[in-house]
Scaffold this motif. Structure first.
Motif, short mmCIF file in Angstrom:
data_model
loop_
_atom_site.label_atom_id
_atom_site.label_comp_id
_atom_site.label_asym_id
_atom_site.label_seq_id
_atom_site.Cartn_x
_atom_site.Cartn_y
_atom_site.Cartn_z
N GLY A 61 -40.43 -23.34 -28.41
CA GLY A 61 -40.08 -22.37 -29.44
C GLY A 61 -39.80 -23.09 -30.74
O GLY A 61 -40.64 -23.85 -31.24
N ASP A 62 -38.61 -22.91 -31.28
CA ASP A 62 -38.21 -23.58 -32.52
C ASP A 62 -37.54 -24.92 -32.27
O ASP A 62 -37.09 -25.57 -33.21
CB ASP A 62 -37.25 -22.68 -33.31
N TRP A 63 -37.45 -25.34 -31.04
CA TRP A 63 -36.72 -26.56 -30.68
C TRP A 63 -37.69 -27.68 -30.36
O TRP A 63 -38.75 -27.47 -29.79
CB TRP A 63 -35.84 -26.31 -29.45
N TYR A 64 -37.26 -28.89 -30.68
CA TYR A 64 -38.00 -30.09 -30.29
C TYR A 64 -37.14 -30.87 -29.31
O TYR A 64 -35.97 -31.11 -29.56
CB TYR A 64 -38.34 -30.96 -31.51
N VAL A 65 -37.72 -31.23 -28.19
CA VAL A 65 -37.02 -31.99 -27.16
C VAL A 65 -37.61 -33.40 -27.18
O VAL A 65 -38.80 -33.58 -26.86
CB VAL A 65 -37.21 -31.35 -25.76
#
Length: 167
Positions: A61-65
């Motif tokens: 989604g809008d997150w980077y891991v």
């Protein structure tokens, strides 16, 4: 699986008829019953979440891991995601007939490179046991007053108090 069949008389009757007509209780011989079990696992996965380490940076989604981060995908939430399933709270075994589910949206035995080593045995065993029960005891019903309720048992989720039934 049987708990959901108890709650859905039409699926129970169809599964029992299929099991009775099957020459032997194998998953291939009872595709609707196998679909019922898959749908039960979708709604009530035995293992709620799995942990993995990201091999590379992932976008969720809008997150980077970042690579190297431990993540814990939740099967319970993924299996009920409206983006993957129409009427995600409904028990609809037909959604597993003649199709393979998206492994990112359905992973009752884990996901990725480390699937449960007992997956194939468990799937066969569940289908055989359910088919034999339905073929040999098609009048089986839940005990009076029984209400399905899940409970967590360490890492696993199982029916609280089992699934009491009578013939």
């Amino acid at each position: 699986g049987v708990a959901h069949l108890f709650e859905h008389a039409e699926a129970f009757a169809r599964g029992a008829a299929e099991a009775a007509a099957a020459p032997e209780p194998r998953p291939e011989a009872v595709p609707f019953l196998a679909a019922c079990l898959a749908e039960s696992q979708r709604l009530c996965p035995v293992v709620v979440h799995v942990t993995r380490v990201a091999k590379r940076t992932l976008r969720l989604g809008d997150w980077y891991v970042p690579a190297g981060t431990r993540v814990a995908p939740c099967a319970y939430l993924a299996h009920r995601a409206p983006g993957h399933y129409d009427e995600p709270e409904a028990y609809r075994p037909e959604r597993f007939l003649g199709t393979r589910p998206d492994p990112g949206a359905y992973f009752p035995f884990g996901l990725g490179d480390r699937l449960c080593v007992g997956r194939t045995l468990a799937l066969r065993q569940m289908a055989v046991v359910a088919a034999v029960f339905l073929r040999e005891a098609p009048a089986m019903r839940p005990a009076p007053g029984w209400t399905p309720r899940a409970e967590r048992r360490n890492l696993l989720v199982a029916p609280a108090g089992g699934v009491p039934a009578f013939l």
